[in-house]
Design an enzyme around this catalytic site. Sequence first.
Site, PDB file in Angstrom:
ATOM      1  N   TYR A 283       0.857  -1.186   0.000  1.00 42.07           N
ATOM      2  CA  TYR A 283       0.000   0.000   0.000  1.00 42.07           C
ATOM      3  C   TYR A 283       0.891   1.233   0.000  1.00 42.07           C
ATOM      4  O   TYR A 283       1.485   1.582   1.023  1.00 42.07           O
ATOM      5  CB  TYR A 283      -0.907  -0.039   1.224  1.00 42.07           C
TER       6      TYR A 283
ATOM      7  N   LYS B 149      -1.151  -1.294  -4.255  1.00 43.22           N
ATOM      8  CA  LYS B 149      -2.274  -0.367  -4.166  1.00 43.22           C
ATOM      9  C   LYS B 149      -1.692   1.027  -4.347  1.00 43.22           C
ATOM     10  O   LYS B 149      -1.041   1.568  -3.449  1.00 43.22           O
ATOM     11  CB  LYS B 149      -3.011  -0.474  -2.830  1.00 43.22           C
TER      12      LYS B 149
END
Length: 298
Positions: free
Chosen positions: A132, A160
């Site tokens: 992330y 992400k």
Amino acid sequence: MWSGVMPAVTTKFGEEAGLDRAENERCFAIQMDAGCDGLIVCGSLGEGPMLTLAEKLELLGIAKSTAKGKPVLMTVAAASTAESCDIARAAAKSGADGLMIVPSLVYFTDRRETLDTLRAVVEAGDLPAMIYSNRVAYKVDVTPDMMEDLAPDERFVAIKESSDDIRRTTEIINRLGDRYDVFTGVDNLAFEALAVGAVGWVAGLVVAFPRETVAIYRLMKDGRADEALGIYRWFRPLLDLDVSRYLVQNVKLAEVHAIQSNDRVRLPRQPLQGAERQRVEKVIADALATRPQLPSFA
């Protein structure tokens, strides 16, 4: 390995502030019934940092029971690397299909610290992992050259991408090809990211409007960008609600009106009130009043 729409689901609380198991089950099932491709629990939108480890594992179990065999990822986001490793190990033992790893939740790690933390967490969990990268919310930017450093470890399978710079998706693909499954993590950049090669969407407003989210993704993958863009333009005022310090309250308020859920949050957050609540409710009401008819898609 992963692709499609993966909701970063909200966490539903009861009137006494504990988890509302039945409402979490109902809301997760709505996502699956709409055609979503997996679930991600205990993220920023899921108020993960406000949950105990026992609550996180309970939510993981609820998601696994409703996901119809599709992947369920546990978000790993903690102040210390040691706690992150504990979450990763516990998630693996409890049946998580993968991890979404925030490099550092509080301290702004440098390059060496970021890489070492990601490696430690993926080693602890020994599961496929989504990195992330969110330099806006967490002040830690996992850059394409850092992704290249991590590429030899095959457990890192996805990104992400939440840098808020649409150029980053192309930069990752240009540098690393298809080494990683690139997901957009910014709702109001989703169409743009899918247009330049992202294979998935870690979505927020999907929890209130799952069919529209899935339609945009599927139409883009079918090469029907004009139809997807029409839906996306309608959706944009709602998607903007995800890019806010009040994203949790905003999205939960959308769930109130769109799927008849509730907007209970865990302190220190409190539900919206006053003029701000009225503003957000108008955005939601306007969208519901003009909700588009969706075309058929594969």
